[in-house]
Design an enzyme around this catalytic site. Structure first.
Site, PDB file in Angstrom:
ATOM      1  N   GLY A  45       9.153  -3.651 -28.425  1.00 49.12           N
ATOM      2  CA  GLY A  45      10.118  -2.824 -29.150  1.00 49.12           C
ATOM      3  C   GLY A  45       9.450  -1.710 -29.950  1.00 49.12           C
ATOM      4  N   HIS A  46      10.288  -0.927 -30.592  1.00 52.47           N
ATOM      5  CA  HIS A  46       9.845   0.268 -31.327  1.00 52.47           C
ATOM      6  C   HIS A  46       8.814  -0.051 -32.431  1.00 52.47           C
ATOM      7  CE1 HIS A  46      12.098  -0.865 -34.919  1.00 52.47           C
ATOM      8  NE2 HIS A  46      12.958  -1.375 -34.070  1.00 52.47           N
ATOM      9  N   ASP A  47       7.908   0.858 -32.631  1.00 49.08           N
ATOM     10  CA  ASP A  47       6.939   0.836 -33.739  1.00 49.08           C
ATOM     11  C   ASP A  47       5.963  -0.342 -33.699  1.00 49.08           C
ATOM     12  OD1 ASP A  47       7.957   3.203 -35.177  1.00 49.08           O
ATOM     13  OD2 ASP A  47       9.765   1.966 -35.375  1.00 49.08           O
ATOM     14  N   ASN A  51       8.479  -3.315 -34.834  1.00 49.02           N
ATOM     15  CA  ASN A  51       7.658  -3.455 -36.047  1.00 49.02           C
ATOM     16  C   ASN A  51       6.823  -4.736 -36.054  1.00 49.02           C
ATOM     17  OD1 ASN A  51       8.168  -1.069 -37.751  1.00 49.02           O
ATOM     18  ND2 ASN A  51      10.285  -1.785 -37.654  1.00 49.02           N
TER      19      ASN A  51
END
Ligand code: UDP
Length: 224
Positions: free
Chosen positions: A138-140, A158
């Site tokens: 997922g993102h980041d 994250n």
């Protein structure tokens, strides 16, 4: 100019990487090899591809030797990668043609991204990452060097995964926050199907839902 390609490791994962490599570089079986140190008979063939031990591959006449290391054990992967570079080979990355990658995704050298992997937005991944089929990131997320995902790993946003961590099949890693990312420490192992809800310290193995440190003693007591 003679260019040859090889997959280091003629076992299960190596055979799964073979079709990706062939498709990505539009290769026929000619000039394509497996390298495997355990299969050293000169006539070994796996999925129509000759298997050579390392010394025989090294002795092969070629102007350029491109190699992908398809071995899940990250320490072995690192040792073999160093040896290949010292011996003048090129380490290459392999990606399936149906992966999904959004914006600002960086992936280090010599990675293998298998079929149906999704890497969403703003992700940084180090060297020699292996993402097996159906995994997502997922993102980041920030992923270190020599990290290994078994199939269908669900790594939410994250999350930081440090070098040499191994994430087992179907594990779910809870999302962190920008100010407090969830962190999986260097060399940690996440067991198959584990649901990771908090940080995993370096070198620790966790299993279960919610994931807890695995202890042989606890397991022995459970069996009594
Ligand atoms: N292997 C090798 N040299 C090494 C370590 C491993 O040729 O120094 C080969 C090993 O003989 C096996 C493959 O790499 O054929 C690794 O396969 P394994 O079953 O460990 O894992 P997987 O295919 O699941 O990654």
């Amino acid at each position: 100019m003679k260019i040859v390609y090889a997959i280091y490791g003629a076992s299960g994962y190596g055979r799964e990487v073979l079709p990706l490599l062939k498709r990505q570089f539009n290769l026929s079986n000619e000039n394509l090899f497996f390298i495997d140190d355990a299969k050293n008979e000169s006539a070994a063939i796996v999925n129509s591809i000759p298997v050579l031990n390392y010394q025989r591959f090294l002795n092969l006449e070629a102007d350029c030797k491109n190699v992908v290391v398809a071995i899940a054990n990250s320490r072995i992967r690192e040792d073999l990668s160093k040896k290949l570079i010292e011996d003048g080979m090129q380490l290459i990355s392999v990606e399936a043609d149906n992966i999904v990658k959004y914006d600002e995704v960086s992936i280090g050298s010599s990675s293998i991204i298998s079929a149906f992997v999704t890497l969403t937005s703003n992700i940084s991944i180090g060297e020699s990452f292996q993402a097996n089929i159906y995994s997502y990131v997922g993102h980041d997320c920030v992923i270190g060097d020599y990290v290994t995902f078994a199939p269908a790993v669900k790594c939410n946003g994250n999350v930081i995964i440090e070098d040499h961590a191994y994430i087992g099949t179907g594990a779910i890693i809870k999302q962190g926050t920008p100010s407090r990312p969830l962190r999986i420490g260097a060399g940690a192992i996440v067991g198959m199907g584990a649901v990771v809800t908090k940080d995993v310290p370096p070198g620790v193995t966790v299993i279960g839902n919610p994931a807890r440190p695995f202890s042989k003693e606890a397991l022995r007591n459970e069996r009594k």
